[in-house]
Scaffold this motif. Structure first.
Motif, PDB file in Angstrom:
ATOM      1  N   LYS A  22     -54.651-102.510 -28.406  1.00 56.35           N
ATOM      2  CA  LYS A  22     -55.494-103.872 -28.147  1.00 56.35           C
ATOM      3  C   LYS A  22     -54.798-104.720 -29.158  1.00 56.35           C
ATOM      4  CE  LYS A  22     -59.749-106.105 -28.026  1.00 56.35           C
ATOM      5  NZ  LYS A  22     -60.801-105.576 -27.167  1.00 56.35           N
ATOM      6  N   LEU A  23     -54.194-105.865 -28.401  1.00 53.11           N
ATOM      7  CA  LEU A  23     -53.594-107.052 -29.238  1.00 53.11           C
ATOM      8  C   LEU A  23     -54.485-108.384 -29.282  1.00 53.11           C
ATOM      9  CD1 LEU A  23     -49.947-106.646 -27.472  1.00 53.11           C
ATOM     10  CD2 LEU A  23     -50.965-105.300 -29.417  1.00 53.11           C
ATOM     11  N   ARG A  24     -54.154-109.248 -30.111  1.00 54.45           N
ATOM     12  CA  ARG A  24     -54.746-110.516 -30.046  1.00 54.45           C
ATOM     13  C   ARG A  24     -53.605-111.566 -30.259  1.00 54.45           C
ATOM     14  NH1 ARG A  24     -60.093-110.849 -33.465  1.00 54.45           N
ATOM     15  NH2 ARG A  24     -60.614-110.047 -31.213  1.00 54.45           N
ATOM     16  N   LEU A  25     -53.865-112.694 -29.469  1.00 54.81           N
ATOM     17  CA  LEU A  25     -52.666-113.708 -29.183  1.00 54.81           C
ATOM     18  C   LEU A  25     -53.341-115.105 -29.769  1.00 54.81           C
ATOM     19  CD1 LEU A  25     -49.871-114.214 -26.580  1.00 54.81           C
ATOM     20  CD2 LEU A  25     -51.855-116.043 -27.043  1.00 54.81           C
ATOM     21  N   LEU A  26     -52.977-115.728 -30.309  1.00 56.58           N
ATOM     22  CA  LEU A  26     -53.566-117.170 -30.687  1.00 56.58           C
ATOM     23  C   LEU A  26     -52.543-118.446 -30.511  1.00 56.58           C
ATOM     24  CD1 LEU A  26     -55.245-119.170 -32.502  1.00 56.58           C
ATOM     25  CD2 LEU A  26     -53.884-118.728 -34.442  1.00 56.58           C
ATOM     26  N   ASP A  27     -53.102-118.937 -29.548  1.00 56.05           N
ATOM     27  CA  ASP A  27     -52.227-120.243 -29.110  1.00 56.05           C
ATOM     28  C   ASP A  27     -52.571-121.366 -30.360  1.00 56.05           C
ATOM     29  OD1 ASP A  27     -51.271-122.850 -28.322  1.00 56.05           O
ATOM     30  OD2 ASP A  27     -51.650-122.070 -26.208  1.00 56.05           O
ATOM     31  N   LYS A  28     -51.612-121.667 -31.203  1.00 54.34           N
ATOM     32  CA  LYS A  28     -51.901-122.574 -32.265  1.00 54.34           C
ATOM     33  C   LYS A  28     -52.176-124.045 -31.934  1.00 54.34           C
ATOM     34  CE  LYS A  28     -48.752-120.365 -34.835  1.00 54.34           C
ATOM     35  NZ  LYS A  28     -47.515-120.078 -35.731  1.00 54.34           N
ATOM     36  N   LEU A  29     -51.733-124.412 -30.841  1.00 53.45           N
ATOM     37  CA  LEU A  29     -51.788-125.711 -30.358  1.00 53.45           C
ATOM     38  C   LEU A  29     -53.356-126.024 -29.783  1.00 53.45           C
ATOM     39  CD1 LEU A  29     -50.232-128.403 -29.891  1.00 53.45           C
ATOM     40  CD2 LEU A  29     -49.674-127.570 -27.372  1.00 53.45           C
ATOM     41  N   THR A  30     -53.668-124.957 -28.971  1.00 54.99           N
ATOM     42  CA  THR A  30     -54.946-125.300 -28.527  1.00 54.99           C
ATOM     43  C   THR A  30     -56.095-124.539 -29.337  1.00 54.99           C
ATOM     44  OG1 THR A  30     -54.691-123.211 -26.921  1.00 54.99           O
ATOM     45  CG2 THR A  30     -53.954-125.424 -26.170  1.00 54.99           C
ATOM     46  N   GLY A  31     -55.709-123.475 -30.302  1.00 54.95           N
ATOM     47  CA  GLY A  31     -56.775-122.917 -30.894  1.00 54.95           C
ATOM     48  C   GLY A  31     -57.309-121.624 -30.022  1.00 54.95           C
ATOM     49  N   LYS A  32     -56.773-121.296 -28.698  1.00 54.44           N
ATOM     50  CA  LYS A  32     -57.229-120.452 -27.858  1.00 54.44           C
ATOM     51  C   LYS A  32     -56.898-118.995 -28.564  1.00 54.44           C
ATOM     52  CE  LYS A  32     -57.951-118.565 -23.336  1.00 54.44           C
ATOM     53  NZ  LYS A  32     -57.670-118.872 -22.040  1.00 54.44           N
ATOM     54  N   VAL A  33     -57.843-118.206 -28.660  1.00 53.83           N
ATOM     55  CA  VAL A  33     -57.622-116.907 -29.101  1.00 53.83           C
ATOM     56  C   VAL A  33     -57.944-116.043 -27.617  1.00 53.83           C
ATOM     57  CG1 VAL A  33     -58.196-114.804 -30.395  1.00 53.83           C
ATOM     58  CG2 VAL A  33     -58.203-116.996 -31.339  1.00 53.83           C
ATOM     59  N   THR A  34     -56.873-114.997 -27.268  1.00 54.53           N
ATOM     60  CA  THR A  34     -56.918-114.180 -26.058  1.00 54.53           C
ATOM     61  C   THR A  34     -56.443-112.815 -26.654  1.00 54.53           C
ATOM     62  OG1 THR A  34     -55.918-115.917 -24.745  1.00 54.53           O
ATOM     63  CG2 THR A  34     -55.827-113.670 -24.156  1.00 54.53           C
ATOM     64  N   ASP A  35     -57.689-111.660 -26.394  1.00 49.42           N
ATOM     65  CA  ASP A  35     -57.335-110.261 -26.439  1.00 49.42           C
ATOM     66  C   ASP A  35     -56.731-109.831 -25.499  1.00 49.42           C
ATOM     67  OD1 ASP A  35     -58.399-110.487 -28.959  1.00 49.42           O
ATOM     68  OD2 ASP A  35     -60.283-109.601 -28.548  1.00 49.42           O
ATOM     69  N   LEU A  36     -55.749-108.779 -25.603  1.00 53.98           N
ATOM     70  CA  LEU A  36     -54.930-108.263 -24.514  1.00 53.98           C
ATOM     71  C   LEU A  36     -55.056-106.724 -24.733  1.00 53.98           C
ATOM     72  CD1 LEU A  36     -51.435-110.144 -25.137  1.00 53.98           C
ATOM     73  CD2 LEU A  36     -53.290-110.448 -23.424  1.00 53.98           C
ATOM     74  N   ASP A  37     -55.588-105.964 -23.834  1.00 55.42           N
ATOM     75  CA  ASP A  37     -55.742-104.615 -23.694  1.00 55.42           C
ATOM     76  C   ASP A  37     -54.417-103.956 -22.642  1.00 55.42           C
ATOM     77  OD1 ASP A  37     -58.083-103.650 -25.201  1.00 55.42           O
ATOM     78  OD2 ASP A  37     -59.109-104.922 -23.718  1.00 55.42           O
ATOM     79  N   LEU A  38     -53.364-103.425 -23.369  1.00 59.53           N
ATOM     80  CA  LEU A  38     -52.162-103.231 -22.466  1.00 59.53           C
ATOM     81  C   LEU A  38     -51.915-101.631 -22.624  1.00 59.53           C
ATOM     82  CD1 LEU A  38     -49.949-106.278 -23.679  1.00 59.53           C
ATOM     83  CD2 LEU A  38     -51.247-105.929 -21.631  1.00 59.53           C
ATOM     84  N   SER A  39     -51.370-101.191 -21.791  1.00 56.14           N
ATOM     85  CA  SER A  39     -51.018 -99.585 -21.680  1.00 56.14           C
ATOM     86  C   SER A  39     -49.594 -99.733 -21.667  1.00 56.14           C
ATOM     87  CB  SER A  39     -51.384 -98.974 -20.363  1.00 56.14           C
ATOM     88  OG  SER A  39     -52.598 -98.980 -20.025  1.00 56.14           O
TER      89      SER A  39
END
Length: 143
Positions: A22-39
């Motif tokens: 499980k990873l977390r990605l932050l778009d610093k421009l928009t402030g949007k946080v997205t969690d990624l569940d990757l195999s």
């Protein structure tokens, strides 16, 4: 004495492979946080970034303590990967993605047969949230 130190170091480096992370990605421009569940081997595109999780390893003695993920991260605007290496969950700054717009970090490995605490969803920004509550006032001038 040296053999004991080497034995302890070898034992401390025992890791097991996990099927995903499980990873977390932050778009610093928009402030949007997205969690990624990757195999392992799977990738996902968010904005300009494509994040591929190549491997995730953890300490089998304490699976909740640490996660190490090998990531390959591509930016659609650049020909070469912007990151290709290991990230550590407890110390993301040790080996971090150097990108002006995005941050990516490892939250945990997916460990089979072990129920790990769920990582909470990122907070949603709502108007007025985070403001101190208005206190009741009295007519005596004492607030």
């Amino acid at each position: 004495m040296c053999l004991m130190l080497l034995a302890n170091t070898a034992a401390a480096q025992d890791v097991a492979d996990a099927p995903g992370a499980k990873l977390r990605l932050l778009d610093k421009l928009t402030g949007k946080v997205t969690d990624l569940d990757l195999s392992s081997g799977q990738s996902e595109t968010v904005g300009r970034l494509t994040v591929q999780m190549d491997a995730c390893r953890y300490d089998p003695e304490n699976p909740a303590a640490e996660a190490f993920a090998h990531l390959t991260i591509l930016d659609a605007m650049l020909p070469d990967p912007v990151f290709n290496g290991w990230m550590t969950a407890s110390s993301p700054a040790l080996s971090a993605l150097d990108n002006a717009r995005y941050d990516v970090w490892v939250l945990r490995c997916d460990v089979p047969d072990v129920v790990l605490p769920d990582v909470g969803e990122p907070p949603e920004d709502t108007p007025g949230e985070g403001q101190p509550a208005e206190e009741d006032t009295t007519d005596d001038g004492n607030g």
